[in-house]
Scaffold this active site. Sequence first.
Site, PDB file in Angstrom:
ATOM      1  N   ASP A 282      -6.448  -1.618  -5.032  1.00  0.00           N
ATOM      2  CA  ASP A 282      -7.573  -1.498  -4.099  1.00  0.00           C
ATOM      3  C   ASP A 282      -8.608  -0.505  -4.628  1.00  0.00           C
ATOM      4  O   ASP A 282      -9.818  -0.741  -4.543  1.00  0.00           O
ATOM      5  CB  ASP A 282      -7.096  -1.038  -2.721  1.00  0.00           C
ATOM      6  CG  ASP A 282      -6.182  -2.037  -2.039  1.00  0.00           C
ATOM      7  OD1 ASP A 282      -6.208  -3.226  -2.424  1.00  0.00           O
ATOM      8  OD2 ASP A 282      -5.439  -1.629  -1.128  1.00  0.00           O
TER       9      ASP A 282
ATOM     10  N   ASP B 144       0.861  -1.175   0.000  1.00  0.00           N
ATOM     11  CA  ASP B 144       0.000   0.000   0.000  1.00  0.00           C
ATOM     12  C   ASP B 144       0.901   1.230   0.000  1.00  0.00           C
ATOM     13  O   ASP B 144       1.789   1.356   0.831  1.00  0.00           O
ATOM     14  CB  ASP B 144      -0.903   0.016   1.231  1.00  0.00           C
ATOM     15  CG  ASP B 144      -1.934  -1.096   1.201  1.00  0.00           C
ATOM     16  OD1 ASP B 144      -2.337  -1.478   0.087  1.00  0.00           O
ATOM     17  OD2 ASP B 144      -2.329  -1.574   2.268  1.00  0.00           O
TER      18      ASP B 144
END
Length: 92
Positions: free
Chosen positions: A69, A49
């Site tokens: 995502d 991330d």
Amino acid sequence: LTVLAIAVAVWLIWKAPRFHRFERMGAGLIAGGAVGNALDRIRFGKVVDFIDVFVQTWGLHWPAFNIADAAITIGALLWFYSILAERETEAS
């Protein structure tokens, strides 16, 4: 999880020709995001991330996420919109 993500992506791509326009777009985004996260797991052993939103003056910290995502989320929203739009046209 990696095998499941790839299996879902393959299933979505296989079924895509039968979907309506927004379902196809959503399926593409979901499949792409699933494959992106699966590749991260294969390469790095975890999903990386890298987008971290923080508003310092308000003390707000949004959970970190990545492009995959975001694609999965937008794809799911498109799919949901398609389901609602389809029900509306059937009811008319």
